[in-house]
Scaffold this motif. Structure first.
Motif, short mmCIF file in Angstrom:
data_model
loop_
_atom_site.label_atom_id
_atom_site.label_comp_id
_atom_site.label_asym_id
_atom_site.label_seq_id
_atom_site.Cartn_x
_atom_site.Cartn_y
_atom_site.Cartn_z
N LEU A 119 -0.10 66.29 56.78
CA LEU A 119 -1.21 65.64 57.48
C LEU A 119 -0.88 65.33 58.95
O LEU A 119 -1.62 64.59 59.59
N ASP A 120 0.18 65.91 59.48
CA ASP A 120 0.59 65.59 60.85
C ASP A 120 -0.51 65.87 61.88
O ASP A 120 -0.75 65.03 62.77
N PRO A 121 -1.20 67.01 61.86
CA PRO A 121 -2.28 67.23 62.84
C PRO A 121 -3.38 66.18 62.72
O PRO A 121 -3.91 65.70 63.73
N GLN A 122 -3.75 65.84 61.49
CA GLN A 122 -4.77 64.81 61.28
C GLN A 122 -4.31 63.46 61.82
O GLN A 122 -5.08 62.76 62.48
N ILE A 123 -3.06 63.11 61.56
CA ILE A 123 -2.54 61.82 62.03
C ILE A 123 -2.53 61.76 63.55
O ILE A 123 -2.86 60.72 64.13
N ARG A 124 -2.20 62.86 64.21
CA ARG A 124 -2.24 62.88 65.67
C ARG A 124 -3.66 62.64 66.18
O ARG A 124 -3.87 61.90 67.16
N ILE A 152 -4.48 58.90 65.71
CA ILE A 152 -3.84 58.06 66.73
C ILE A 152 -4.59 58.19 68.06
O ILE A 152 -4.82 57.20 68.75
N GLY A 153 -4.98 59.41 68.43
CA GLY A 153 -5.70 59.60 69.68
C GLY A 153 -7.02 58.84 69.71
O GLY A 153 -7.32 58.12 70.67
N TRP A 154 -7.83 59.02 68.66
CA TRP A 154 -9.11 58.29 68.60
C TRP A 154 -8.88 56.79 68.55
O TRP A 154 -9.64 56.02 69.16
N SER A 155 -7.85 56.36 67.84
CA SER A 155 -7.60 54.92 67.70
C SER A 155 -7.17 54.28 69.02
O SER A 155 -7.57 53.16 69.33
N LEU A 156 -6.38 54.97 69.81
CA LEU A 156 -5.98 54.42 71.11
C LEU A 156 -7.18 54.34 72.06
O LEU A 156 -7.29 53.40 72.85
N LEU A 157 -8.09 55.32 71.96
CA LEU A 157 -9.32 55.22 72.74
C LEU A 157 -10.16 54.04 72.26
O LEU A 157 -10.72 53.29 73.08
N SER A 158 -10.21 53.82 70.95
CA SER A 158 -10.93 52.67 70.41
C SER A 158 -10.30 51.36 70.87
O SER A 158 -11.00 50.39 71.15
#
Length: 240
Positions: A42-47, A50-56
């Motif tokens: 799930l590494d691509p999904q986790i990346r 994390i990207g969407w979450s930091l924007l949030s």
């Protein structure tokens, strides 16, 4: 003044981002220790999460930072620091009031986000996590993040709350948001399947929402789901 507000907003965004990294990272580590291979592949999904979450985190921090500046500089909000300002019994009442208000807002906006057009435009980002991981708690499209970012900043103008009680509310919000998505149940079976679990939302309950999409919309409590007929009971963790 504008510079002070901007700095406060940026500082709060950094705090929210750090809180996310520590909380989601901590629960991800616990997942690795408890279920070593659960996130394998799930590494691509986790990346992406994390990207969407930091924007949030940036979006969540802006209204929080503006409100924090107004509270410190001008006494805006109904946050109080002297425990004697209200009776001691009011402290747990205020915590429950915040959790219930937040849960109510979340339930109805969450159901709204599942309308086909809004789902495609925004909420699909969150449901792209299949299965969700501990990093998915804040993985939202910016429009959805905005609906969540305004709740607590609005409530502090409406409901008096001690600063420590507010901190506890934010802690509960963080822990439940992360633990409900991590793909396994950290609470004991006697709680999840007992009388308390009939009214509280845990990962087992929220998992069914990610499996079926059209049920189990709540955040903390099953009250609205039960009242509105959208409670479909507990889910299962397919990867365990």
């Amino acid at each position: 003044m504008a510079v002070s507000i901007l700095l406060s907003a940026l500082a709060m965004s950094a705090i929210v981002a750090l809180r996310y990294v520590l909380a989601s990272g901590g629960f991800a580590l616990a997942t690795r220790l408890r279920h070593r291979n659960l996130y394998t592949g799930l590494d691509p999904q986790i990346r992406r999460e994390i990207g969407w979450s930091l924007l949030s985190a940036l979006i969540y921090g802006i209204p929080a930072g503006v409100v924090a500046w107004g509270w410190q500089q001008h006494g805006w909000t109904r946050i109080y620091t002297d425990i004697g300002d209200y009776p001691l019994w009011y402290v747990p009442v205020s915590i429950l009031a915040y959790l219930f208000a937040h849960d109510s807002w979340f339930y109805w906006t969450h159901r709204w986000m599942h309308r086909p057009a809004l789902f495609r435009a925004a909420h699909a980002v969150h449901h792209a996590s299949r299965p969700p991981t501990a990093w998915a708690a804040m993985s939202f499209h910016p429009w959805e993040a905005l609906t969540g970012a305004i709740v607590i900043p609005a409530l502090v103008f409406l409901i008096p709350v001690h600063v420590a009680a507010l901190g506890l509310v934010l802690t509960i919000m963080t822990v439940m948001g992360v633990s409900n998505h991590m793909g396994w149940e950290m609470f004991p079976r006697w709680l999840v399947r007992g009388p308390a679990g009939a009214w509280l939302i845990t990962a087992t309950h929220h998992q069914r929402h990610h499996d079926q999409y059209n049920c189990n919309y709540g955040l903390y409590f099953r009250f609205w789901d039960r009242l509105c007929g959208t409670d479909k009971g507990l889910g299962q963790f397919k990867r365990l």
